[in-house]
Design a protein around this motif. Structure first.
Motif, short mmCIF file in Angstrom:
data_model
loop_
_atom_site.label_atom_id
_atom_site.label_comp_id
_atom_site.label_asym_id
_atom_site.label_seq_id
_atom_site.Cartn_x
_atom_site.Cartn_y
_atom_site.Cartn_z
N ALA A 1 42.85 1.85 -13.18
CA ALA A 1 42.11 2.51 -12.11
C ALA A 1 42.95 3.50 -11.32
O ALA A 1 42.53 4.63 -11.06
CB ALA A 1 41.51 1.46 -11.17
N TYR A 2 44.15 3.09 -10.92
CA TYR A 2 44.96 3.97 -10.07
C TYR A 2 45.40 5.22 -10.83
O TYR A 2 45.36 6.33 -10.30
CB TYR A 2 46.18 3.20 -9.53
CG TYR A 2 47.13 4.04 -8.73
CD1 TYR A 2 46.72 4.70 -7.58
CD2 TYR A 2 48.46 4.18 -9.13
CE1 TYR A 2 47.60 5.48 -6.85
CE2 TYR A 2 49.34 4.96 -8.40
CZ TYR A 2 48.92 5.61 -7.27
OH TYR A 2 49.79 6.38 -6.56
N ASN A 3 45.79 5.05 -12.09
CA ASN A 3 46.18 6.24 -12.87
C ASN A 3 45.01 7.21 -13.00
O ASN A 3 45.18 8.43 -12.89
CB ASN A 3 46.69 5.82 -14.25
CG ASN A 3 47.51 6.91 -14.92
OD1 ASN A 3 48.63 7.21 -14.52
ND2 ASN A 3 46.93 7.55 -15.94
N SER A 4 43.79 6.67 -13.20
CA SER A 4 42.60 7.53 -13.30
C SER A 4 42.35 8.29 -12.00
O SER A 4 42.03 9.48 -12.00
CB SER A 4 41.35 6.70 -13.63
OG SER A 4 41.39 6.24 -14.95
N ILE A 5 42.50 7.58 -10.88
CA ILE A 5 42.25 8.23 -9.58
C ILE A 5 43.34 9.27 -9.30
O ILE A 5 43.08 10.34 -8.77
CB ILE A 5 42.23 7.18 -8.43
CG1 ILE A 5 41.22 6.09 -8.72
CG2 ILE A 5 42.00 7.85 -7.06
CD1 ILE A 5 39.80 6.34 -8.41
N GLN A 6 44.59 8.95 -9.71
CA GLN A 6 45.67 9.95 -9.55
C GLN A 6 45.32 11.23 -10.33
O GLN A 6 45.57 12.33 -9.87
CB GLN A 6 46.98 9.41 -10.13
CG GLN A 6 47.78 8.51 -9.23
CD GLN A 6 49.07 8.10 -9.94
OE1 GLN A 6 49.02 7.55 -11.05
NE2 GLN A 6 50.21 8.36 -9.33
N ILE A 7 44.79 11.05 -11.55
CA ILE A 7 44.41 12.23 -12.35
C ILE A 7 43.32 13.01 -11.61
O ILE A 7 43.39 14.24 -11.49
CB ILE A 7 43.91 11.80 -13.76
CG1 ILE A 7 45.05 11.20 -14.57
CG2 ILE A 7 43.29 13.00 -14.49
CD1 ILE A 7 44.61 10.56 -15.91
N ALA A 8 42.34 12.28 -11.07
CA ALA A 8 41.25 12.96 -10.34
C ALA A 8 41.81 13.70 -9.12
O ALA A 8 41.43 14.85 -8.85
CB ALA A 8 40.20 11.94 -9.91
N GLU A 9 42.74 13.07 -8.41
CA GLU A 9 43.32 13.72 -7.23
C GLU A 9 44.12 14.95 -7.61
O GLU A 9 44.05 15.98 -6.93
CB GLU A 9 44.21 12.71 -6.47
CG GLU A 9 43.39 11.63 -5.78
CD GLU A 9 44.23 10.52 -5.16
OE1 GLU A 9 43.66 9.70 -4.43
OE2 GLU A 9 45.45 10.44 -5.42
N ALA A 10 44.88 14.85 -8.71
CA ALA A 10 45.66 16.00 -9.16
C ALA A 10 44.73 17.13 -9.58
O ALA A 10 44.96 18.30 -9.28
CB ALA A 10 46.55 15.60 -10.33
N TYR A 11 43.66 16.77 -10.24
CA TYR A 11 42.69 17.75 -10.72
C TYR A 11 42.08 18.52 -9.55
O TYR A 11 42.03 19.75 -9.57
CB TYR A 11 41.61 17.02 -11.53
CG TYR A 11 40.38 17.82 -11.84
CD1 TYR A 11 40.37 18.78 -12.85
CD2 TYR A 11 39.20 17.59 -11.13
CE1 TYR A 11 39.22 19.49 -13.13
CE2 TYR A 11 38.05 18.29 -11.40
CZ TYR A 11 38.07 19.25 -12.40
OH TYR A 11 36.93 19.95 -12.68
#
Ligand code: A2P
Length: 343
Positions: free
Chosen positions: A327-337
């Motif tokens: 979950a956290y890695n996915s949210i980090q990707i979304a935040e970076a995006y």
């Protein structure tokens, strides 16, 4: 700017963590759509003090969604991710469905954030065991070069979902009470035989492949090379399920191009993003799954040079498989995006 976010698999072990993180991290959301199977339609989930009704996953559920976080299994991603992309969403997929496709970036922000820019609508989140390992190896690769990785994992049951968590709880109680039971979930729901996980260690995660490695092991091999942009790194894995609820542990052996200096490795890792070094044998300091659970970082300890090879290094790498592993890695990707690639 705010976004309409959808979580697919919102009732699952990872999906629940995604919803929690979106709230805790104050992700800029104006609408949250929660999707799962028909069985869960109508369930209520609380988000920022409001109750959101879970809906069945259908193509039309992705109308007007900006970012769709998928974690409902590979077949659900295969069925619906492209429907979401067609409707204009960016898909961040936590399953194995698209990870090795050439036009799908496979991203661990601490390692290869720049790959996000190449997306064609889908960005894959790597396997949980791969993520924590590459976070710990990236600084070592940059300084010494990586030749070979031999990893053995000690993986928590939550990686197999909420049903596996329940199975461990129920079996443990039954073993202690001397009651009979029939294993139903682990090692792999879709394989023929099931084995006891309580008070056991099962050397099978996912299905066996033609080469007698399991799919989980081959994921670690292939994904590591893709994330690190280096097909020449030799990787081999043995993946084992153990009766821990949350937190994967890994014994990682690496051979580097250059000779390693252990104190320098500790320092590199202390400075590395997303890493916490816990490594003081004299004080019995080392990473533990029980302490890593609930935290977003990757914990590294037991760092020591191989006894025979000057370019060999051993370490113990632990992280919460539902958070940094999913979950956290996915949210980090979304935040970076949204911060780097959208505006
Ligand atoms: P549901 O709770 O309705 O079964 P876990 O990893 O904990 O097993 O969770 C899997 C997640 O994937 C759950 O949210 C589950 O929803 C969801 N899911 C399973 N099958 C489907 C499906 N066919 N369509 C949509 N979501 C699904």
């Amino acid at each position: 700017q705010t976004y309409h976010v959808a979580v697919v698999g919102a009732t699952g072990a990872v999906g629940q963590q995604m919803v929690k993180l979106l709230e805790e991290r104050q992700f800029p959301i104006h609408k949250l759509t929660l999707l799962a199977s028909r069985r869960s339609a109508g369930k209520q989930v609380s988000f920022k003090g409001e109750q959101i009704t879970v809906q069945e996953t259908t193509p039309d559920a992705f109308e007007e969604v900006d970012i769709a976080l998928f974690s409902a299994g590979g077949s659900v991603s295969k069925q619906f991710a492209k429907e979401a992309v067609k409707r204009g969403a960016l898909v961040i997929d936590n399953t194995n469905a698209f990870r090795m496709e050439p036009d799908v970036p496979l991203v661990v922000p601490e390692v290869n954030m720049g790959d996000i820019a190449k997306h064609q609508g889908i960005i894959s989140n790597p396997n949980c065991s791969t993520i924590q390992m590459v976070v710990a190896l990236k600084p070592i690769k940059d300084k010494y070069g990586l030749k070979r990785i031999i990893v053995s994992t000690y993986q928590a049951v939550s990686g197999a979902g909420n049903v596996a968590l329940e199975e461990l709880k129920e079996q443990s109680a039954k073993v202690l009470n001397g009651e009979a039971f029939t294993p139903e979930v682990l090692p792999v729901a879709k394989d023929k035989k099931k084995f006891q996980i309580a008070f056991n260690a099962i050397p099978q995660i996912d299905l066996f492949q033609e080469n007698d490695y399991t799919l989980e092991e081959m994921k670690m091999v292939r994904e590591t090379k893709k994330i690190m942009h280096d097909d020449t790194i030799e990787v081999v894995a043995t993946c084992v399920r153990i009766p821990v609820f949350t937190g994967h542990s890994e014994s990682v052996y690496v051979e580097t191009e250059q000779e390693v200096n252990v104190e320098e490795v500790r320092q590199l890792l202390r400075e590395a993003p997303g890493v916490i070094v816990e490594d003081n044998p004299a004080e019995q300091e080392y990473p533990l799954a029980t302490r890593a659970a609930g935290r977003p970082e990757v914990f590294v300890g037991r760092i020591r040079r191989d006894l025979d090879r000057p370019n060999g290094l051993h370490m113990w790498v632990v992280s919460d498989n539902l958070l940094k592993g999913a979950a956290y890695n996915s949210i980090q990707i979304a935040e970076a995006y949204i911060s780097k690639f959208k505006s």
